[in-house]
Design a protein around this motif. Structure first.
Motif, short mmCIF file in Angstrom:
data_model
loop_
_atom_site.label_atom_id
_atom_site.label_comp_id
_atom_site.label_asym_id
_atom_site.label_seq_id
_atom_site.Cartn_x
_atom_site.Cartn_y
_atom_site.Cartn_z
N VAL A 110 0.84 -1.20 0.00
CA VAL A 110 0.00 0.00 0.00
C VAL A 110 0.87 1.25 0.00
O VAL A 110 1.96 1.26 0.58
N ALA A 111 0.38 2.28 -0.67
CA ALA A 111 1.04 3.59 -0.64
C ALA A 111 0.29 4.45 0.37
O ALA A 111 -0.94 4.54 0.31
N ILE A 112 1.01 5.07 1.29
CA ILE A 112 0.40 5.87 2.35
C ILE A 112 0.98 7.28 2.31
O ILE A 112 2.20 7.46 2.24
N LYS A 113 0.07 8.26 2.38
CA LYS A 113 0.50 9.66 2.49
C LYS A 113 -0.23 10.31 3.66
O LYS A 113 -1.46 10.22 3.75
N VAL A 114 0.53 10.93 4.55
CA VAL A 114 -0.04 11.60 5.73
C VAL A 114 0.33 13.07 5.65
O VAL A 114 1.52 13.42 5.53
N THR A 115 -0.68 13.94 5.71
CA THR A 115 -0.47 15.37 5.56
C THR A 115 -1.25 16.12 6.63
O THR A 115 -2.40 15.78 6.92
N ASP A 116 -0.62 17.14 7.25
CA ASP A 116 -1.37 17.94 8.22
C ASP A 116 -2.04 19.11 7.52
O ASP A 116 -1.85 19.34 6.31
N ALA A 117 -2.86 19.85 8.26
CA ALA A 117 -3.67 20.92 7.66
C ALA A 117 -2.82 22.03 7.06
O ALA A 117 -3.29 22.77 6.19
N ARG A 118 -1.58 22.13 7.49
CA ARG A 118 -0.68 23.16 6.93
C ARG A 118 -0.13 22.74 5.57
O ARG A 118 0.58 23.51 4.92
N GLY A 119 -0.44 21.50 5.15
CA GLY A 119 0.10 21.00 3.89
C GLY A 119 1.44 20.34 4.05
O GLY A 119 2.05 19.91 3.05
N GLU A 120 1.93 20.22 5.27
CA GLU A 120 3.21 19.57 5.51
C GLU A 120 3.03 18.05 5.46
O GLU A 120 2.16 17.50 6.14
N VAL A 121 3.84 17.39 4.65
CA VAL A 121 3.75 15.94 4.48
C VAL A 121 4.53 15.25 5.59
O VAL A 121 5.73 15.47 5.75
N ASN A 144 -8.49 35.83 3.32
CA ASN A 144 -7.28 36.53 3.73
C ASN A 144 -6.67 36.02 5.02
O ASN A 144 -5.67 36.55 5.50
N HIS A 145 -7.28 34.99 5.58
CA HIS A 145 -6.79 34.48 6.86
C HIS A 145 -5.64 33.50 6.71
O HIS A 145 -4.87 33.28 7.66
N VAL A 146 -5.52 32.88 5.55
CA VAL A 146 -4.42 31.95 5.30
C VAL A 146 -3.81 32.24 3.93
O VAL A 146 -4.48 32.75 3.04
N THR A 147 -2.54 31.92 3.79
CA THR A 147 -1.87 32.06 2.50
C THR A 147 -1.25 30.73 2.11
O THR A 147 -0.79 29.97 2.97
N LYS A 148 -1.26 30.44 0.81
CA LYS A 148 -0.74 29.17 0.31
C LYS A 148 0.48 29.41 -0.55
O LYS A 148 0.45 30.24 -1.46
N SER A 149 1.55 28.68 -0.27
CA SER A 149 2.78 28.80 -1.02
C SER A 149 2.63 28.16 -2.39
O SER A 149 2.14 27.04 -2.51
N GLU A 150 3.05 28.86 -3.43
CA GLU A 150 2.99 28.30 -4.78
C GLU A 150 4.10 27.28 -5.02
O GLU A 150 4.02 26.47 -5.93
N GLU A 151 5.15 27.34 -4.20
CA GLU A 151 6.30 26.45 -4.39
C GLU A 151 6.01 25.04 -3.88
O GLU A 151 6.21 24.06 -4.59
N ASP A 152 5.59 24.94 -2.62
CA ASP A 152 5.41 23.61 -2.03
C ASP A 152 3.98 23.33 -1.57
O ASP A 152 3.70 22.25 -1.04
N GLY A 153 3.08 24.29 -1.76
CA GLY A 153 1.68 24.06 -1.41
C GLY A 153 1.36 24.16 0.07
O GLY A 153 0.22 23.90 0.47
N THR A 154 2.34 24.52 0.90
CA THR A 154 2.07 24.64 2.33
C THR A 154 1.24 25.88 2.62
O THR A 154 1.25 26.85 1.85
N VAL A 155 0.51 25.84 3.73
CA VAL A 155 -0.40 26.92 4.10
C VAL A 155 0.03 27.54 5.42
O VAL A 155 0.40 26.83 6.36
N LYS A 156 0.01 28.86 5.48
CA LYS A 156 0.38 29.58 6.70
C LYS A 156 -0.76 30.50 7.12
O LYS A 156 -1.54 30.99 6.29
N ILE A 157 -0.84 30.74 8.42
CA ILE A 157 -1.86 31.64 8.97
C ILE A 157 -1.42 33.08 8.73
O ILE A 157 -0.31 33.47 9.11
N ALA A 158 -2.29 33.88 8.11
CA ALA A 158 -1.98 35.29 7.86
C ALA A 158 -2.60 36.19 8.92
O ALA A 158 -1.99 37.17 9.35
N ARG A 159 -3.80 35.85 9.33
CA ARG A 159 -4.48 36.63 10.38
C ARG A 159 -5.53 35.75 11.03
O ARG A 159 -5.97 34.74 10.45
N LEU A 160 -5.93 36.14 12.24
CA LEU A 160 -6.91 35.35 12.99
C LEU A 160 -8.19 36.15 13.19
O LEU A 160 -8.14 37.36 13.46
N PRO A 161 -9.34 35.51 13.06
CA PRO A 161 -10.60 36.19 13.39
C PRO A 161 -10.73 36.28 14.91
O PRO A 161 -10.08 35.54 15.66
#
Length: 427
Positions: free
Chosen positions: A125-136, A207-224
């Motif tokens: 089986v092939a398994i991929k585990v990724t968190d909400a930030r897009g980090e594998v 506008n609360h999160v930004t996504k990197s075009e290079e690796d697809g990871t997501v970062k928090i930009a601002r919080l409600p």
């Protein structure tokens, strides 16, 4: 001439040497690792095990050659996902662990899997585990060989013949989790919530999160703010999605219970045939390669001026032809074993093919339709969100014959109320 003879001899030696390799098999009954220090409740991450990709070939001939029975493979995709979910849940290393029809931001960490090969003897089986930030966390292919003793009646139901695969995934996930800082864990949970919010209202949360075009990871930009009415509404919607997923989880459990015995019998029955199939296939390859090498060397030896060498060349050609014929016969036996595997799969599929789930007044099919049901739920919840804030409802929420803009509000409310009632979501 000597080069051809030497080549033939080396090839024979290599082939005979390969046959001496042995594989040690054992039943892995040790539990997965648990956290070295207690994990605070606010640090626990929710896990979603997305139903595995069954990876059934579209072409019928490919299915035959790979010994893939669609009914078995589709059922396995659900069974393996639920077994992994149970193993992770048993460790106490995580928050809620759920089987989900597809990847979702309703969870903090998502596990995706694809079945590459599966029978009673071998699981890949092939398994991929990724968190909400897009980090594998994990992106690997796991291969495990079962022991024949794994099918003994004394082995507990909680121990899978391929337990090692699930344990490796669980242990690697824990290792990654323990390497995270407290800030990392906070970011994962918060990013999941903001990503979920953005999937329901792109305008309000883009506008609360930004996504990197290079690796697809997501970062928090601002919080409600915590008292943001839109965030509060999103959290209610998320809880409703949890309820729906938990309802599905009960189905996966019932399905796995019903599937266990026929599936266990299929695995046990296919164990010897799978080994025989592979050994016959290897035997075919060995015989054909050996025979070809002997014919090549024999043909070269026949050109020698020495009678003895020429006679030896004839012998090699004749012997090589015998090996090739033996390989053809072995191929026939291999096909017989492949046929036995297919027949076993077909006979068992009738016992494990029903895939339905009862949701109060509705009955839906698990294969395909559960994904559609899940999508329908999300569309209805999104419509409720837009209606609550008096926003214009996007046109895509009326696709697939759900509703049209000419439908009355009363008819929409009736359907939404019926859904909420069936899921116990009345406010």
């Amino acid at each position: 001439m000597r080069g051809a003879t030497f080549l033939s001899g080396c090839l024979l030696l290599c082939l005979s040497g390969c046959s001496l390799n042995t594989t040690v098999r054992y039943v892995d009954m040790s539990p997965p690792a648990t956290a070295t220090t207690p994990i605070e409740e606010q640090d626990l991450l929710d896990i979603g095990v997305s139903v595995f990709d069954a990876n059934v070939p579209d072409d019928f001939d490919d299915r035959v050659n790979l010994n893939v029975t669609p009914e078995i493979r589709e059922a396995e995709a659900n069974y393996l996902s639920f077994f992994l979910k149970n193993l992770l849940q048993s460790t106490g290393n995580w928050g809620a662990v759920r089987v989900i029809p597809r990847p979702s931001y309703a969870v903090d960490v998502t596990i995706e899997g694809q079945i590459i090969h599966s029978d009673g003897e071998r699981l890949i089986v092939a398994i991929k585990v990724t968190d909400a930030r897009g980090e594998v966390w994990i992106d690997e292919i796991y291969e495990t060989l079962a022991s024949k003793y794994a099918y003994d009646d004394q082995i507990p139901k909680s121990i899978d013949p391929f337990q090692t695969t699930y344990k490796r995934v669980a242990n690697q996930m824990l290792e990654k989790f323990e390497s995270l800082t407290e800030l990392d864990r906070y970011e994962i949970r918060t990013t999941a919530e903001l990503q979920f919010a953005r999937s329901f209202s792109t305008e309000a949360f883009s506008n609360h999160v930004t996504k990197s075009e290079e690796d697809g990871t997501v970062k928090i930009a601002r919080l409600p703010t915590e008292d943001d009415p839109m965030l509060q509404r999103i959290r209610k919607i998320r809880e409703r999605e949890y309820l729906f997923i938990d309802t599905l989880d009960e189905y996966y459990e019932n399905f796995s219970d019903k599937m266990y015995r026929p599936y266990h019998n299929w695995r046990e029955g296919s164990y010897k045939d799978a080994i025989a199939y592979r050994e016959a296939r290897n035997k075919v390859r060995t015989r054909l390669l050996t025979g070809t090498a002997m014919i090549i060397s024999g043909a070269a030896m026949q050109r020698s001026s020495s009678n003895l060498t020429e006679y030896s060349g004839y012998a090699n050609v004749i012997g090589g032809a015998g090996y090739v014929l033996g390989g053809i016969n072995a191929r026939t036996r291999m096909d017989e074993h492949a046929g036995a595997l297919r027949e076993l799969g077909i006979s068992t599929s009738a016992e494990i093919s029903p895939h339905t789930i009862e949701l109060e007044n509705a009955t839906v099919s698990l294969i395909g339709s559960v994904d559609e049901q899940y999508e329908s739920l999300r569309k209805i919840l999104r419509r409720l969100y837009y209606e609550d804030f008096g926003l214009e409802i996007p046109a895509e929420l009326y696709e697939d014959g759900d509703f049209t803009e000419s439908d009355t509000v009363a008819s929409q409310d009736a359907v939404e109320e019926a859904l909420e009632a069936s899921l116990g979501l009345e406010e």
